[in-house]
Design a protein around this motif. Structure first.
Motif, short mmCIF file in Angstrom:
data_model
loop_
_atom_site.label_atom_id
_atom_site.label_comp_id
_atom_site.label_asym_id
_atom_site.label_seq_id
_atom_site.Cartn_x
_atom_site.Cartn_y
_atom_site.Cartn_z
N GLN A 147 0.83 -1.21 0.00
CA GLN A 147 0.00 0.00 0.00
C GLN A 147 0.86 1.25 0.00
N PHE A 148 1.87 1.25 0.86
CA PHE A 148 2.69 2.44 0.96
C PHE A 148 3.49 2.66 -0.32
N ALA A 149 3.94 1.60 -0.94
CA ALA A 149 4.67 1.74 -2.20
C ALA A 149 3.79 2.47 -3.22
N ARG A 161 1.01 13.33 3.84
CA ARG A 161 1.70 13.41 5.13
C ARG A 161 1.18 12.39 6.15
N PRO A 162 -0.15 12.35 6.38
CA PRO A 162 -0.62 11.36 7.37
C PRO A 162 -0.29 9.92 6.97
N LEU A 163 -0.26 9.66 5.67
CA LEU A 163 0.04 8.30 5.22
C LEU A 163 1.50 7.95 5.49
N ARG A 164 2.39 8.91 5.22
CA ARG A 164 3.80 8.59 5.46
C ARG A 164 4.10 8.52 6.96
N LEU A 165 3.42 9.39 7.73
CA LEU A 165 3.64 9.34 9.18
C LEU A 165 3.17 8.01 9.77
N THR A 224 11.99 4.52 0.10
CA THR A 224 11.28 4.02 1.27
C THR A 224 10.50 2.72 1.04
N PRO A 225 9.80 2.57 -0.09
CA PRO A 225 9.09 1.30 -0.28
C PRO A 225 10.03 0.09 -0.23
N GLU A 226 11.20 0.24 -0.84
CA GLU A 226 12.16 -0.86 -0.81
C GLU A 226 12.66 -1.14 0.61
#
Ligand code: SF4
Lengths: 551, 113
Positions: free
Chosen positions: A18-20, A37-41, A101-103
């Motif tokens: 999901q984050f990727a 922002r809220p998703l990465r936090l 970051t996804p990796e």
């Protein structure tokens, strides 16, 4: 040792995928920063002073050798070859690229790690005693309960949008090493008159802008009632917590505004109102979890290790390290080896990839592949044979990891401060370094005795300065850094919040001020009296005089 | 005696890697503060800011803001220590960040520059 179960494994994989996708959409401009922002936090990715910072959860501070090696690999491949262990028993990488970051999250998932719940108004990763499952003074290993709480609270729909973040700490030993009185909820295992173990439930402690010591809402709660009771507390908080004001939203404000009596009554009423909980499932679950934390296969060893005793007699440097850094283990012939990440003049909590790899190797060789991270930003090998301590120490010495200062003046807690943190008002690390150099001498540290110096770079208090015997808070006065000193704080069993001693100091004057404080203590102490006890007996006056008297 | 010009420069983090960048005279972003354009008039500062917002929307950068700075002997120095640290890297790791990559500001983070 605990491993994620299949459910967690799939969940973390899904979250990573999901984050990727979210990161891809952000980079393609399909998501705005406000949306992203809220998703990465939620995935532990912050934007800091120099780059993105990734905060990775280390539940209850327990790591395997394999996980530690993966952290070392991540630091080498995607960061600048080091990581920073924090006071929340997490690790942070300071130079992360969004596009990598996804990796990185996938590499973490490979070793059953993630960065979920290190941010946001949810129940954060549960912290506990770094010596859990090893300490001689422990009643029971607190980690199964910590894990039960983690599983119960992870993405619990009712508790995903709390008024504010929520931190729980658990200790299974009478000597509190988990600072349970300064958490939103603190749980302390103890025994009643009948010799049964149960939990003291402490609510409403916390540091930050409004430092408060928690109050006991239940003196003795049987273990099978724990989750139901926690749920009642969370309900009361969800209902009455101040969502209107960020600075008043923590449960500590609620507890202290309502008053402990009223708060307790609300919780008990909510608890009584609940349908009688089936606790059978929970008990089964706890038993299942506990199996993952089953102690390693200790050998039956004599308590006395001639090899260890001989090495200690022959080698004074080793003897010094043993005196400060080795603690009693419950199993005969074993010891807890603490690895200080506070070398003289070093950056508290930082470790290079090579150091992480060495610790991973040593844990594999000497400690059943198990490593702990302490909230004092040190590492621990929890189960080392006394026979092996000398070899271990030699290996650590060769890598700058054998500082003999655990719990002494050199073992300073410091947050990243203005060198890395975007919220900081002043630097923390250089102050820690200067103090560490000034008190580097081992004999002097021994003479001063147990001492906690804690430094934060802003009022958010990540360096826990309020509960340092000596606390230092960095502030900004018209663009200049200056430092406020507090004395008499403690996060131990007799917890207290430090009191501001007087006007602040410029950074370069702080080490001298600390020296004056300690000289005053040395002058006034009674035989065997530690700094904190002496301060509590003497009060602030003599220290004020030493610091501020006109010369 | 050198002439000191005071004004505001614009900074942000580059979206894809988070690197600290400064808005330049030629209208793009540089990692080196000495390439930054210094707005000496409020009007120029406002114009800068709106350019910054455009580039945020274009997903080049994020977290755009202006900060007080001065130009002395052709070098730009941020007035606040926080911004000076951002232009250099951590003061406790001189081997890392812009200062180690030849992109650092010409003034130290601590006062006395
Ligand atoms: S205390 Fe302040 S400066 Fe230190 S890490 Fe926390 S937020 Fe940053």
């Amino acid at each position: 040792m605990y491993r994620y179960d299949e459910f967690d494994y799939q969940f973390v994989r899904d979250r990573t995928a999901q984050f990727a996708d979210q990161a891809r959409r952000r980079l393609a401009g399909e998501l705005t920063e406000d949306e992203f922002r809220p998703l990465r936090l939620m995935n532990g990715l912050y934007l800091q002073l120099h780059a993105y910072m990734l905060r990775i959860a280390i539940p209850y501070g327990t790591l395997s050798s394999r996980q530690m090696r993966q952290l070392a690999m991540i630091a080498r491949r995607w960061d600048k070859n080091y990581g920073h262990f924090t006071t929340r028993q997490n690790i942070q990488f300071n130079w992360i690229k969004l596009e990598d970051t996804p990796e990185i999250l996938a590499a973490l998932a490979d070793v059953e790690m993630h960065a979920i719940q290190t941010s946001g108004n949810c129940i954060r990763n549960v912290t506990t005693d770094q010596w859990a499952g090893a300490a001689a003074d422990e009643i029971a290993d607190p980690r199964p309960v910590a894990e039960l709480i983690r599983q119960w609270s992870s993405l619990h729909p009712e508790f995903s949008y709390l008024p504010r973040k929520f931190k729980i700490a658990v200790t299974g030993a009478p000597n509190d090493r988990a600072a349970v009185k300064v958490h939103d909820i603190g749980l302390r295992l103890h025994k009643n008159d009948k010799g049964e173990a149960g939990w003291e439930v402490i609510v409403g402690g916390g540091l930050g802008r409004t430092p408060l010591i928690g109050v006991t809402v239940r003196e003795f709660l049987p273990q099978h009632e724990l989750i139901a009771y926690l749920e009642a507390i969370m309900r009361v908080y969800n209902l009455y917590g101040r969502r209107d004001n960020k600075y008043k939203a923590r449960i500590k404000i609620l507890v202290h505004e309502l008053g402990p009596e009223k708060f307790r009554a609300e919780v008990e009423a909510e608890y009584a109102r609940r349908p009688k909980q089936e606790t059978e499932v929970e008990e089964r679950e706890l038993a299942r979890i506990a199996a993952y934390f089953a102690p390693p296969q200790f050998e039956r060893l004599p308590r006395w290790s001639p090899r260890f005793e001989e090495a200690r007699l022959a080698n004074p440097a080793f003897a010094r390290w043993v005196r400060t850094n080795v603690a009693a283990h419950f199993a005969d012939g074993y010891a807890i080896a603490n690895i200080s990440l506070k070398p003289e003049g070093g950056i508290p909590g930082d470790a290079t990839s090579e150091q992480m790899e060495l610790v991973a190797d040593l844990a594999e060789r000497h400690s059943f592949s198990e490593i702990r991270v302490s909230h004092a930003q040190n590492l621990v090998l929890p189960h080392v044979k006394r026979d092996d301590l000398f070899d271990l120490w030699q290996a650590l010495s060769g890598a700058g990891l054998a500082a003999s200062n655990l719990g002494l003046a050199g073992d300073i807690i410091a947050c990243p401060g203005l060198d890395y943190c975007t919220l900081a008002t002043a630097r923390s690390i250089p102050v820690a370094q200067a103090i560490s150099r000034k008190f580097a001498d081992y004999d002097r540290q021994q003479d001063i005795g147990p001492l906690k110096i804690n430094i934060s770079g802003c009022i958010n208090a990540c360096g826990h300065h309020h509960v340092g015997h000596i606390g230092i808070l960095g502030l900004d006065k018209k663009g200049e850094e200056y430092y406020q000193i507090t004395l008499g704080g403690s996060s131990a069993t007799s917890a207290s919040i430090g009191q501001i001693i007087g006007p602040g100091f410029a950074g370069h004057d702080v080490p001298d001020a600390i020296e004056k404080i300690l000289d005053t203590y040395l002058k006034h102490r009674q035989p065997g009296e530690e700094f904190l006890a002496a301060y509590r007996r003497l009060g602030a006056q003599p220290f004020k005089e030493a610091l501020y008297a006109a010369h | 005696m050198s002439i000191t010009e005071k004004g505001q420069a614009m900074t942000a983090n580059r979206l894809r890697d988070g690197a600290v960048v400064f808005f330049t005279r030629s209208g793009d972003w540089s990692e080196a503060i000495d390439a930054a354009v210094l707005a000496t008039e409020p009007q120029a500062a406002r114009a800068l800011e709106s350019r910054g917002k455009d580039d945020e929307r274009a997903t080049l950068v994020t977290g755009v803001y202006l900060f007080d700075a001065e130009r002395r002997d052709g070098h730009i120095r941020a007035l606040h220590i926080r911004e000076r640290i951002r232009t250099l890297g951590p003061t406790v790791r001189l081997d890392l960040g812009k200062q180690a990559e030849g992109l650092g500001g010409a003034f130290p983070a601590e006062n006395g520059g």
